[in-house]
Design an enzyme around this catalytic site. Structure first.
Site: not given
Ligand code: NAD
Length: 251
Positions: A139, A152
């Site tokens: 990501s 995350y």
């Protein structure tokens, strides 16, 4: 992809699902691995000619991952491509002092340990043919800081670094390992993250406005990058971290 075999984790939804369709459309045989029913999606991809099949497995479960890759090796006899797209977002938008240890462990287990387990199971099968391409989905939040995303982001930063180190170790096996870092992409994961926010519409607007292109990405746009990295078109690329984020990290 013709004659090549690909495993796509997270193949039942979002980026993994569209990637599985793309790899099959390019002529590959595709095995979808997902903790929800991957067989239904595989049947839709396969149509009449049986180019796709599915395995239900939790990528965080060592035994389940081992059994899944054994099944691929025995049914297909080879493995050319692994796409690690299975992943989860933060269970709620929280800072680290609000997080529970259980939430941290689950994010690490799926996003980082899951990628580790699948790479570990796939590489010995690829080594038999001295050939392979692994594409990990991290990501843009694995590269830069973002509000309320410490857990995350840490898992995705781990995936980025796992990619580079595996590329170093397995270049002699002719196994290329690359990583794509998407920005905000319109998938169930992002929609759920918006729904969990205090003001879902404002959260979605912020995601859109974080990009230079002023829109969310489409899963097809990430699948194109994954396909490229998995294909021989990217034969001189390994250890690369390819950002496809609509320009989020450009400023
Ligand atoms: P998604 O929720 O649409 O799809 C994720 C898939 O992974 C689902 O089918 C889900 O069942 C599967 N999955 C989740 N946990 C699993 C487990 N333990 N074992 C097996 N399968 C599991 O989400 P998506 O947006 O397509 O996400 C794909 C990847 O892209 C994820 O790694 C995500 O972190 C990453 N990503 C997404 C975005 C975005 O904005 N959508 C941005 C950057 C990175």
């Amino acid at each position: 992809m013709r004659g090549r075999v690909a495993v796509v984790t997270g193949g039942a939804s979002g980026i993994g699902k569209v990637t599985a369709y793309r790899l099959a459309a390019e002529g590959g045989r595709v095995v979808l691995v997902d903790c929800v029913d991957a067989e239904a999606e595989a049947k839709a991809i396969a149509g009449e000619d049986g180019r796709a099949w599915g395995i239900v497995a939790d990528v965080a479960d060592e035994a389940a991952v081992g059994a899944a890759f054994e099944a691929v090796a025995s049914r297909e006899g080879r493995l050319d491509v692994l796409v690690n797209a299975a992943g989860i977002g933060s269970p709620r938008p929280i800072t680290i002092e609000e997080a529970t240890l259980a939430e941290w462990h689950r994010l690490c287990a799926v996003n980082l340990t899951g990628t580790f387990l699948c790479c570990r199971a796939a590489i010995p099968i690829m080594q038999r043919e001295s050939n392979g391409a692994i594409v990990n989905v991290a990501s843009e939040i694995g590269l830069v800081g973002a509000p309320r995303s410490a857990m995350y982001g840490a898992t995705k930063g781990g995936v980025v670094q796992l990619t580079r180190a595996l590329a170093v170790d397995h270049a002699p096996d002719n196994i290329r390992v690359n990583c794509v870092c998407p920005g905000p992409v319109d998938t169930p994961l992002l929609r759920q993250a918006c729904a969990r926010a205090a003001d879902p519409e404002a959260k979605r607007r912020r995601e859109i406005e974080s990009t230079l292109l002023n829109r969310l990405g489409r899963p097809e746009e990430i699948a194109s990058v994954i396909w490229f990295l998995a294909s021989t078109e990217a034969s001189f690329m390994t250890g690369s971290i390819v950002v496809a984020d609509g320009g989020v990290t450009a400023r």
